[in-house]
Scaffold this motif. Structure first.
Motif, PDB file in Angstrom:
ATOM      1  N   GLY A  63       0.619  -1.046   0.306  1.00  0.00           N
ATOM      2  CA  GLY A  63      -0.178   0.102  -0.346  1.00  0.00           C
ATOM      3  C   GLY A  63       1.361   1.747  -0.408  1.00  0.00           C
ATOM      4  O   GLY A  63       0.469   2.012  -0.665  1.00  0.00           O
ATOM      5  N   VAL A  64       1.899   1.236   0.362  1.00  0.00           N
ATOM      6  CA  VAL A  64       2.876   1.896   0.818  1.00  0.00           C
ATOM      7  C   VAL A  64       3.646   2.937  -0.199  1.00  0.00           C
ATOM      8  O   VAL A  64       3.484   3.614  -1.078  1.00  0.00           O
ATOM      9  CB  VAL A  64       3.590   1.740   2.151  1.00  0.00           C
ATOM     10  N   ARG A  67       0.711   3.692  -2.739  1.00  0.00           N
ATOM     11  CA  ARG A  67       0.149   5.310  -3.213  1.00  0.00           C
ATOM     12  C   ARG A  67       0.890   6.348  -3.423  1.00  0.00           C
ATOM     13  O   ARG A  67       0.564   7.094  -4.104  1.00  0.00           O
ATOM     14  CB  ARG A  67       0.291   5.081  -1.378  1.00  0.00           C
ATOM     15  N   HIS A  68       2.993   5.905  -3.113  1.00  0.00           N
ATOM     16  CA  HIS A  68       3.402   6.492  -3.768  1.00  0.00           C
ATOM     17  C   HIS A  68       3.664   6.671  -4.729  1.00  0.00           C
ATOM     18  O   HIS A  68       4.871   7.611  -5.106  1.00  0.00           O
ATOM     19  CB  HIS A  68       4.658   7.537  -2.672  1.00  0.00           C
ATOM     20  N   PRO A 228      10.866   1.547   1.509  1.00  0.00           N
ATOM     21  CA  PRO A 228       9.893   2.015   1.245  1.00  0.00           C
ATOM     22  C   PRO A 228       9.596   2.664   3.103  1.00  0.00           C
ATOM     23  O   PRO A 228       9.587   3.742   3.122  1.00  0.00           O
ATOM     24  CB  PRO A 228       8.150   1.006   1.664  1.00  0.00           C
TER      25      PRO A 228
END
Lengths: 358, 313
Positions: A63-64, A67-68, A228
């Motif tokens: 997810g991290v 998203r970025h 991340p």
């Protein structure tokens, strides 16, 4: 490839520990770099293109990363997603959480489909269907199985043909989607369901495949490894990959709660430790210039990284020493390639878990 | 005793499949026949999981999903609303075993059935004390043994040894405590001839949200899904603990926002009162509890300790 025999007293099999060759033909060392990644200020857009409501595990760092990645690349992005954790848990038939065009492809052909999409965009631009000044990013968001093992030939073909595609490989060091099987990037000593730790064999007996260096050997414009836990570094690498004129490859470490067997809250901590112990080195090869973007003045012992995870719990002290020796050798190679000490020596006095304010 | 059909409802990672295997194993040690089969979707840790367990004194030949269970075991009281159809399908005079930190009377109100036995225990608390993990399977196995009278506690211990092979004593201590402390609320009235309100349907058991079931001809062409459809899927029910922020300690470094995998950390305008009674608005970190899965990453990365995790169920 170096070969060690009988390292674990009594085991007869050969244990292969791959050797990283940073001195690739045509790669030279970058000039002194004033730590741009560490101190540069940047602004991330507030808009989210990786919407909540997905079925990833609690604390999954996919997810991290996603998203970025989409924050940097923006809405003009087409995501090609081969089978893997990210695909099965983000899009389940009546719902999907990607707010950009997204296509699911088979395990082995992420690179091929992305090449086709890129070529089609080029053709449509030539015919005037799409505005020819519009910049459209094509991204492959694939796991380590879909990159290093099954999708390798499609990836190699894409890199060799020179399509302008960003290949993002999130590396959770195993086939975590199907139940923690060993993959080409599983590290030495990790216990998986197909390489279980027993009384004699300490889990997996091979070490990580250096995918970033394999991609760099194709002579593509931009290759990087990222983590991340160091978002600023990762974000700049996405930006550089999007600006590259040709294929770019990003190898990103990703922590997996059920596969690495740590408590969910340590998802970022364990990634931080990977860089702090020298197990994972953040570097980039930008148009043939090699550069370590995340220098570590003093390393922690690799034991700090291993002891948080259940998949390394069975290791005996001498096996931990072996992993430390492998990490030391890789770090020495990087320092030798850079010509100075970017990753410092091991300092056993450092606390494993740096306390944060409470 | 005939045949006991049970449905176990929980979330991935809580040990629900292991729990059914342990009870089945223990029942077989006691000399019964048992069959346990789990059912889950393509999802991960935290997503709803259903498991069926049948115990009988005659050989079991069918492996079909259970439509009307005698016993329903719920591992998480936030699943009650989502899995209402399971509770409605329990036969009158049957049992509903619920893991909840709430007082038993309140749980009874949420379940809102008065023709079944309701068994309430705080299994998470028991598991945390004995096993040091959030897995309530051992205590719920103990509660099952208490109300059904089978399998015997000694067989459960044997089953732990067969199934887990480690941490047997800790798990058994949790099972024993649950066996002794579970609260049983008897039904007000039992009409054995009555039928339950519904049956457990075999399709779309996990679809949560405003979806309607359509024929295959009405499915989107090419299996297309549209952006934003995931917002109907509220993952907030997955969590055991929720993050709470102390605005006085927050320095707005936004690390929690950077590292939240679920986009559940949001910046919101907050109205505060100044020292002289002047009101003004300032930006502050808030949480989107509809989507927060309670992974505690934000509390771990917080440099000032402003975020604390508070137990929810």
């Amino acid at each position: 490839m170096s070969e060690a025999r009988g390292r674990f007293g009594g085991i007869r099999e050969k244990i292969y520990i791959r050797r990283h060759h940073i001195t690739l033909p045509g790669v030279k060392i970058a000039e002194e770099y004033p730590g741009l990644y560490e101190y540069a200020s940047f602004e991330l857009p507030q808009e989210e293109f990786f919407l909540p409501g997905h079925g990833l595990c609690a604390s999954c760092t996919i997810g991290v990363i996603a998203r970025h990645m989409l924050k940097v690349l923006g809405p003009d992005t087409i995501v090609v997603n081969p089978t893997g954790c990210a695909e099965v848990s983000t899009v389940v038939y009546p719902r999907g959480n990607w707010a950009v065009p997204w296509i699911h492809v088979a395990f082995g052909n992420g690179g091929a489909v992305a090449s086709g999409i890129e070529a089609a965009i080029k053709a449509l631009k030539r015919r005037g269907v799409i505005d020819s000044t519009r910049k459209i990013n094509v991204v492959v968001f694939a796991g380590d199985g879909a990159t290093a093992d099954i999708g390798f030939q499609a990836l190699s073909g894409m890199l060799e043909r020179g399509h302008r595609v960003i290949y993002v490989m999130y590396d959770n060091e195993g086939y975590m989607n199907t139940g923690i099987q060993r993959s080409g990037t599983t590290p030495f000593g990790a216990s998986t369901t197909t390489a279980p730790a027993g009384r004699k064999v300490p889990g997996n007996v091979t070490h990580k495949k250096p995918m970033a260096l394999i991609a760099a050997a194709h002579g593509i414009p931009y290759v990087a490894t990222a983590n991340p836990a160091y978002v600023h570094d990762m974000v700049y690498k996405f930006k550089k990959a999007a600006e590259a004129d040709g294929p770019s490859f990003l190898h990103i470490l990703q922590s997996c709660t059920p596969g690495w067997r740590f408590e969910p809250k340590y998802a970022i901590r364990v990634l931080e430790l990977a860089t702090e112990t020298g197990y994972w080195v953040n570097y980039e090869i930008d148009r043939g210039e090699f550069r370590v973007t995340m220098p570590v003045p003093k390393r922690k012992p690799v034991k700090c990284f291993l002891q948080l995870q259940g998949r390394f719990r069975h290791l005996k002290p001498e096996e931990v020493e072996t992993i430390q020796a492998v990490v030391d050798r890789d770090v020495a190679e990087i320092n030798k390639a850079m010509g100075r000490e970017v990753i410092g020596p091991v300092d056993p006095s450092l606390a494993c878990i740096t306390p944060r304010g409470k | 005793m005939g045949r006991i059909e049970t449905v176990w409802v929980g979330r991935g990672g809580q040990g629900i499949v292991t729990a059914t295997y342990i009870i089945a194993n223990a029942a077989i040690i006691d000399g019964y026949y048992a069959i346990a089969n789990p059912e889950f979707g393509a999802e991960r840790r935290g997503a709803p999981v259903k498991a069926f367990l049948t115990i009988s004194d005659a050989p079991i030949e069918d492996q079909e999903p259970i439509k009307m269970p005698d016993v329903a075991i719920v591992f998480d009281d936030k699943l009650i609303d989502l899995m209402r159809f399971v509770l409605d399908a329990v036969r009158p005079g049957g049992y509903i075993i619920i893991n909840s930190g709430k007082p038993p009377e309140e749980v009874k109100k949420i379940v809102s059935r008065d023709d079944v036995y309701i068994v309430v225990l705080d299994a998470i608390d028991i598991a945390r004390r004995h096993v040091k993990l959030d897995v309530p399977n051992g205590p719920l196995a103990g509660a099952f043994s208490k109300v059904m009278g089978l399998p015997k506690l000694e067989s459960i211990r044997q089953a732990f040894e067969n199934q887990l092979g480690k941490a047997v004593e800790e798990n058994f201590a949790a099972t024993k405590e649950a066996f002794e402390t579970a609260t049983v609320i008897p039904p007000a009235r039992v009409d054995p001839s009555a039928r339950p309100k519904g049956v457990i349907s075999t399709t779309s058991a996990f679809l949560a949200g405003p979806y309607e079931i359509v024929e295959w001809t009405a499915v989107n062409k090419g299996g297309v899904v549209f952006p934003g459809t995931s917002l109907h899927y509220r993952t907030g029910g997955w969590r055991i603990e929720k993050p709470v922020i102390d605005h006085a300690k927050c320095i707005m470094c936004r690390k929690c926002w950077l590292y939240c995998p679920d986009d559940a950390v949001i910046e919101a305008w907050r109205e505060v009162e100044g020292p002289r009674g002047r009101k003004f608005r300032m930006k502050a970190i808030e949480f989107d509890y509809d989507f927060c899965k309670g992974c505690s990453v934000c509390a771990e990365v917080c440099p000032t300790g402003a975020i604390q995790m508070v137990r929810e169920i």
